[in-house]
Write an enzyme that holds these catalytic residues in place. Sequence first.
Site: not given
Ligand code: SF4
Length: 470
Positions: A12, A38, A112-113, A246, A252, A355, A392, A447, A450
Amino acid sequence: MLAEIKGLNEECGVFAIWGHEKAAEMTYYGLHALQHRGQEGAGIVTTDGEKLNVHKGVGLINDVFSEGEVSRLQGHAAIGHVRYATQGGGGFENVQPLVFRSQTNSMALAHNGNLVNAHALKNQLEAQGSILQTTSDTEVIAHLVKRSGNVPMEEAISSALGMIKGAYAFSILTEDQLFIGLDPRGLRPLSIGRLGDAYVVASETCAFDLIGATYEREVKPGELIVIDDDGFRTKQFTSPMQRTLCSMEYVYFSRPDSDLNEKNVHASRKTMGKQLANESPIEADVVTGVPDSSISAAIGFSEATGIPYELGLIKNRYVGRTFIQPSQELREQGVKMKLSAVRGIVEGKRVVMVDDSIVRGTTSRRIVRLLKEAGATEVHVRIASPPIQNPCYYGIDTSTKGELIAANNSIEEMREIIGADTLSFLSTEGLEASIVEDRDRMQHGVCQACFTGNYPTEIYPDTVIPAYKD
Ligand code: SF4
């Protein structure tokens, strides 16, 4: 990269404004700048001081709003939202802002989240008699606020925030107040700006640029901001924690012209490309990036290696979303319609294809094939982020573990699957160094769960992974 075919989607975008006579119009433009976050629903709620006015619907902003609908939304303050349907699924009832009316006052909420304890809270609320109207966890926040009874809104919101866990950047509008808040880890981005005397808030600073607002600062992790006729007040609803914004926002999701934590996204991506070149150099004739989000990293890779950057892949604009098709065969066709390899650039050349990330690997395989069919003699794939091995839980749709190619294959196996001559990923250290300056590292971590599986919050056994789409 192309979100629709990659299986990697933002949830979002949030926008809010207080103290502007054209609040709805500014929000409409602000949401346009956030449309990439979004595309499945959009909405605006304004207050004229006495009542909330709402218009929202399913689709792109231009599908949902006509000029008449925007001008009908009277008021000096507004909140707006664009959404991608992960948690809670699609459908009109989940389009935000959600509006709750009562005899004493009304409230609109945009978020958002993802809450990691939404499931447990929903059970608790239902057991206590609440009737939830949507499948979205945003409604949970509203019910928790309402449950506090006849106390000032600021107190009710603080008490609700004490119960929810996970990632959230939200705005709440009542008839006479605007509230802005960010989770204690600051997982999602949220910035504050000024437009004349008005306050503006947005998920990304590119929304400020579009309406001519100036950036003021980031919303701090665990901060609750109240804006009303008495002015701007702020308080911490939790003790300060290290921020873990994040990292995929930099890799990305965010627009390259946005600044996150005062760091420009394009500049960060270029550094990722340079770092990747230093970690995984290769002899080649041209570097090309997968449009759009990988171009900055490809330029960085080219600058670090001296291999010329060329537009070896072109995105076919104006291809409608109707090309998202479930069958493998039609997906293959979809990629051909969305991307073209430029034969005159890649024919007879050793190509480095940069990429931003690999999710399932199917898109990478198709692009490698496109380049080879156009005459590339070698295709060396360089990924400007580490392998995505974990889902995630914080509002990004990265698929379940079983669908993530890197969770189930070695790098050599992945190379073989996608048909590349070589394949390398950026290290987690390289990614962090590309985003966070050394001097800031204590306050502004990122973070990378992932990639690493180290989640910065508690994850509950019944934490819901956002629904896989595509
Ligand atoms: S897990 Fe990955 S996609 Fe999710 S908030 Fe953390 S860094 Fe971002």
